[in-house]
Enzyme design. Sequence first.
Site, mmCIF file in Angstrom:
data_model
loop_
_atom_site.group_PDB
_atom_site.id
_atom_site.type_symbol
_atom_site.label_atom_id
_atom_site.label_comp_id
_atom_site.label_asym_id
_atom_site.label_seq_id
_atom_site.Cartn_x
_atom_site.Cartn_y
_atom_site.Cartn_z
ATOM 1 N N LYS A 280 0.837 -1.198 0.000
ATOM 2 C CA LYS A 280 0.000 0.000 0.000
ATOM 3 C C LYS A 280 0.873 1.249 0.000
ATOM 4 C CE LYS A 280 -3.894 -1.892 2.677
ATOM 5 N NZ LYS A 280 -4.948 -1.650 1.679
ATOM 6 N N ARG A 354 -10.373 -11.543 1.865
ATOM 7 C CA ARG A 354 -11.205 -12.610 1.282
ATOM 8 C C ARG A 354 -10.487 -13.962 1.326
ATOM 9 N NH1 ARG A 354 -11.566 -9.218 -4.185
ATOM 10 N NH2 ARG A 354 -11.249 -7.593 -2.634
HETATM 11 N N1 BES Z 1 -8.216 -3.804 4.451
HETATM 12 C C1 BES Z 1 -8.359 -3.370 3.122
HETATM 13 C C2 BES Z 1 -9.661 -2.631 2.873
HETATM 14 C C3 BES Z 1 -9.783 -1.265 3.484
HETATM 15 C C4 BES Z 1 -9.457 -0.143 2.764
HETATM 16 C C5 BES Z 1 -10.310 -1.120 4.749
HETATM 17 C C6 BES Z 1 -9.605 1.105 3.335
HETATM 18 C C7 BES Z 1 -10.455 0.129 5.313
HETATM 19 C C8 BES Z 1 -10.117 1.244 4.594
HETATM 20 C C9 BES Z 1 -8.341 -4.566 2.183
HETATM 21 O O1 BES Z 1 -7.569 -5.634 2.572
HETATM 22 C C10 BES Z 1 -7.815 -4.090 0.881
HETATM 23 O O2 BES Z 1 -6.677 -3.783 0.814
HETATM 24 N N2 BES Z 1 -8.675 -4.059 -0.128
HETATM 25 C C11 BES Z 1 -8.311 -3.631 -1.425
HETATM 26 C C12 BES Z 1 -8.656 -4.724 -2.389
HETATM 27 C C13 BES Z 1 -8.139 -4.489 -3.764
HETATM 28 C C14 BES Z 1 -6.659 -4.736 -3.794
HETATM 29 C C15 BES Z 1 -8.835 -5.448 -4.705
HETATM 30 C C16 BES Z 1 -9.118 -2.375 -1.738
HETATM 31 O O3 BES Z 1 -10.326 -2.357 -1.457
HETATM 32 O O4 BES Z 1 -8.540 -1.423 -2.232
HETATM 33 MN MN MN Z 2 -5.557 -5.427 1.910
#
Ligand code: BES
Ligand code: MN
Length: 514
Positions: A280, A354
């Site tokens: 990230k 997931r």
């Molecule tokens: N934990 C994150 C989702 C998240 C994002 C929670 C912002 C709270 C605030 C999750 O694991 C994630 O990284 N999701 C990605 C998925 C993508 C890579 C398909 C997302 O939603 O950007």
């Molecule tokens: Mn994630």
Amino acid sequence: MEFNTKSGHPEKQRTACVVVGVYEPRRLSEVARRIDEVSQGHLSSILRRGDLEGKPGQTLLLHNVPGTLADRVLLVGCGRERELGDNQYRKVMAQAIRTLHETGSMEAVCYLTELNVRGRDTAWRVRQAIETAHSTLYVFDQLKSKKENTRRPLRKIVFSVASRRELGLAEQASREAQKIAEGARLAKDLGNMPGNICTPSYLADQAKTLCGLHEKLTCKVLTETQLEKQGFGALLAVSKGSEQPPRLIILEYRNGKKNDAPIVFVGKGVTFDSGGISIKPSKNMDEMKFDMCGGAAVLGTMSAAAELQLPLNVVGLIPAVENLPSGGATKPGDIVTSLSGQTIEILNTDAEGRLILCDALTYAENYKPEVVIDIATLTGGCVVALGKHAHGLLSNHNPLTNDLLNAGKDSGDRAWELPLWDDYQEQIKSSFADVANVGGREGSAITAACFLSRFTKKYHWAHLDIAGTAYLFDKKEKGATGRPVPLLTQYLIDRSNEVTVAPPPPPVVVVDEE
Ligand code: BES
Ligand code: MN
Ligand code: ZN
């Protein structure tokens, strides 16, 4: 903090403070009018002079009001009477609690629970009052070396109800509210705890501690070796890049009939989500310590269920891992075999929630569940779609959807449905495996749920995406919210009432004797 309910006249309360409402513009509530009468117009003359308009957020603290036995009377602005709905009521209540806490009243009798809130009854008003009091006074200072102590903190509030007849219901509501609030506090404390302390093993230890408090609550923890043996390939793929070993935390609450199928909760427990190799951006990455809030909500809800001794069987599953990059980490393009046997192409290691959930959801089949509900900070897409107010709700069973939507409305912890249509399944097709773990930018909250739906075909299932609601990251208000503990506990209370409420008596046939 101690809470009580009672019914009685405001001028007769021997207490540090009596709290009453004033509507906009300068209109006394019913209880305030009574104080005005016994004090020969003390309040109305103050309002006439313009000291309080009655806008929400305003307060005025009065001392030695003639004709009353209390040390103080706190007037609280309630806004326009016609506009007093759920949110305004909670804001007004929060303002009153904050003022009491900061102005030296260690105990108070609060009459705001007698206000007319559109479409809400006494039990609801008492419940929300107590939950609001808890969250208003919540502080997370366990990790500060110097605590900010309030000199004369609020210790006890009595909430008033208009008639003695309502006291029974109010007391029941008060009991529920306190247990819900305690469950939410547990969820908040765990959520706020930083990732260096709150690791998968820490979560497991917390679960064990919780189960130690309740005879009917038991806990089992699967270790990395056990997970390997049993084939949790998707879950293990996430934790591979971390030095923290993964855990599957299993809580069982048995207080229903022996053969009642359990309600199973599955909570995402990523104790820190760096994204892994698909790392990230560094901005706000500290937020990702909250990525275990789904798991924390499961613990909070199980605690409330046990405290309320609900006559149900409930199971909580918390897959707990840390998602970090390292030489041993899973790479984009890797293909793993999940517990279900389905193979998954991991195209983005940041779509890790997931992956741990799908194995836990497969494991849930063992319980022959009545329903399975997973709770997860799953997608940024859900935050974009619904913001911080509603959880995203996707489900393969309409009655379950309705039950959860209703529990959300009643508890003030609302969810909103998103479509789980087949049309979206196309986006997670993989060229090399059974399914891909990402489906692109479009409708990402939905495609994430589509992914999970491939592992939940054998039971009734709902998914709550709490990415936008589990914690706040605003400048003013930062930290875990304890949601959706109120929604989930309300859902369980509703299910218990189905169990215990006797079926309606058969219709009486009245025979006309003439
Ligand atoms: N934990 C994150 C989702 C998240 C994002 C929670 C912002 C709270 C605030 C999750 O694991 C994630 O990284 N999701 C990605 C998925 C993508 C890579 C398909 C997302 O939603 O950007
Ligand atoms: Mn994630
Ligand atoms: Zn995550």
